[in-house]
Design a protein around this motif. Structure first.
Motif, mmCIF file in Angstrom:
data_model
loop_
_atom_site.group_PDB
_atom_site.id
_atom_site.type_symbol
_atom_site.label_atom_id
_atom_site.label_comp_id
_atom_site.label_asym_id
_atom_site.label_seq_id
_atom_site.Cartn_x
_atom_site.Cartn_y
_atom_site.Cartn_z
ATOM 1 N N PRO A 76 0.821 -1.224 0.000
ATOM 2 C CA PRO A 76 0.000 0.000 0.000
ATOM 3 C C PRO A 76 0.853 1.272 0.000
ATOM 4 O O PRO A 76 0.460 2.284 -0.590
ATOM 5 N N LEU A 77 1.992 1.209 0.630
ATOM 6 C CA LEU A 77 2.872 2.370 0.662
ATOM 7 C C LEU A 77 3.371 2.706 -0.739
ATOM 8 O O LEU A 77 3.362 3.864 -1.157
ATOM 9 N N VAL A 78 3.772 1.694 -1.491
ATOM 10 C CA VAL A 78 4.250 1.904 -2.860
ATOM 11 C C VAL A 78 3.108 2.415 -3.748
ATOM 12 O O VAL A 78 3.315 3.295 -4.585
ATOM 13 N N GLN A 79 1.904 1.890 -3.557
ATOM 14 C CA GLN A 79 0.760 2.359 -4.345
ATOM 15 C C GLN A 79 0.440 3.816 -4.035
ATOM 16 O O GLN A 79 0.140 4.598 -4.939
ATOM 17 N N THR A 80 0.524 4.198 -2.774
ATOM 18 C CA THR A 80 0.271 5.584 -2.396
ATOM 19 C C THR A 80 1.313 6.519 -2.995
ATOM 20 O O THR A 80 0.972 7.591 -3.527
ATOM 21 N N ILE A 81 2.561 6.129 -2.938
ATOM 22 C CA ILE A 81 3.637 6.945 -3.518
ATOM 23 C C ILE A 81 3.460 7.044 -5.024
ATOM 24 O O ILE A 81 3.628 8.113 -5.620
ATOM 25 N N GLY A 82 3.108 5.922 -5.661
ATOM 26 C CA GLY A 82 2.904 5.927 -7.107
ATOM 27 C C GLY A 82 1.760 6.824 -7.524
ATOM 28 O O GLY A 82 1.856 7.546 -8.519
ATOM 29 N N GLN A 83 0.661 6.792 -6.772
ATOM 30 C CA GLN A 83 -0.478 7.658 -7.094
ATOM 31 C C GLN A 83 -0.102 9.121 -6.914
ATOM 32 O O GLN A 83 -0.469 9.966 -7.728
ATOM 33 N N GLY A 84 0.637 9.434 -5.854
ATOM 34 C CA GLY A 84 1.084 10.817 -5.642
ATOM 35 C C GLY A 84 2.023 11.280 -6.744
ATOM 36 O O GLY A 84 1.936 12.420 -7.215
ATOM 37 N N PHE A 85 2.911 10.399 -7.188
ATOM 38 C CA PHE A 85 3.833 10.751 -8.261
ATOM 39 C C PHE A 85 3.073 10.976 -9.569
ATOM 40 O O PHE A 85 3.359 11.908 -10.316
ATOM 41 N N LYS A 86 2.087 10.128 -9.832
ATOM 42 C CA LYS A 86 1.273 10.282 -11.047
ATOM 43 C C LYS A 86 0.532 11.613 -11.025
ATOM 44 O O LYS A 86 0.482 12.322 -12.036
ATOM 45 N N THR A 87 -0.030 11.973 -9.877
ATOM 46 C CA THR A 87 -0.732 13.249 -9.741
ATOM 47 C C THR A 87 0.222 14.417 -9.947
ATOM 48 O O THR A 87 -0.114 15.390 -10.633
ATOM 49 N N MET A 88 1.417 14.318 -9.394
ATOM 50 C CA MET A 88 2.401 15.392 -9.541
ATOM 51 C C MET A 88 2.781 15.574 -11.003
ATOM 52 O O MET A 88 2.824 16.696 -11.512
ATOM 53 N N VAL A 89 3.057 14.470 -11.702
ATOM 54 C CA VAL A 89 3.452 14.557 -13.108
ATOM 55 C C VAL A 89 2.304 15.109 -13.943
ATOM 56 O O VAL A 89 2.518 15.929 -14.841
ATOM 57 N N THR A 90 1.083 14.689 -13.645
ATOM 58 C CA THR A 90 -0.074 15.206 -14.375
ATOM 59 C C THR A 90 -0.232 16.706 -14.145
ATOM 60 O O THR A 90 -0.514 17.457 -15.090
ATOM 61 N N ASN A 91 -0.037 17.152 -12.920
ATOM 62 C CA ASN A 91 -0.156 18.582 -12.627
ATOM 63 C C ASN A 91 0.941 19.394 -13.295
ATOM 64 O O ASN A 91 0.705 20.500 -13.762
ATOM 65 N N VAL A 92 2.136 18.848 -13.355
ATOM 66 C CA VAL A 92 3.257 19.588 -13.937
ATOM 67 C C VAL A 92 3.161 19.627 -15.460
ATOM 68 O O VAL A 92 3.348 20.670 -16.085
ATOM 69 N N PHE A 93 2.858 18.484 -16.064
ATOM 70 C CA PHE A 93 2.892 18.400 -17.515
ATOM 71 C C PHE A 93 1.502 18.381 -18.150
ATOM 72 O O PHE A 93 1.373 18.184 -19.348
ATOM 73 N N GLY A 94 0.459 18.585 -17.383
ATOM 74 C CA GLY A 94 -0.892 18.529 -17.919
ATOM 75 C C GLY A 94 -1.222 19.656 -18.880
ATOM 76 O O GLY A 94 -1.987 19.483 -19.820
ATOM 77 N N ASP A 95 -0.643 20.826 -18.696
ATOM 78 C CA ASP A 95 -0.943 21.981 -19.535
ATOM 79 C C ASP A 95 -0.002 22.108 -20.724
ATOM 80 O O ASP A 95 -0.131 23.051 -21.499
ATOM 81 N N VAL A 96 0.917 21.189 -20.877
ATOM 82 C CA VAL A 96 1.893 21.298 -21.962
ATOM 83 C C VAL A 96 1.229 21.053 -23.303
ATOM 84 O O VAL A 96 1.582 21.659 -24.303
#
Length: 58
Positions: free
Chosen positions: A31-51
């Motif tokens: 569950p810890l790895v899944q939580t980190i992965g979801q947070g990383f996915k959200t971060m990447v989407t927020n950073v590169f979503g408007d590109v």
């Protein structure tokens, strides 16, 4: 003296490895790895979503 340091270091490494195996066996890491992965996915989407679409020819 250095022999004792090496033995203590090996004991610490062995205990850490054993602890990691126990964490994997009890399902703590998954569950810890899944939580980190979801947070990383959200971060990447927020950073590169408007590109926009960066594919060649688009």
């Amino acid at each position: 003296m250095s022999n004792y340091k090496a033995e203590i270091t090996l004991m610490i490494v062995a205990l850490l490895c054993f602890g990691i195996f126990v964490l994997f066996a009890n399902g703590v890491i998954d569950p810890l790895v899944q939580t980190i992965g979801q947070g990383f996915k959200t971060m990447v989407t927020n950073v590169f979503g408007d590109v926009g679409d960066l594919r060649p020819g688009k």
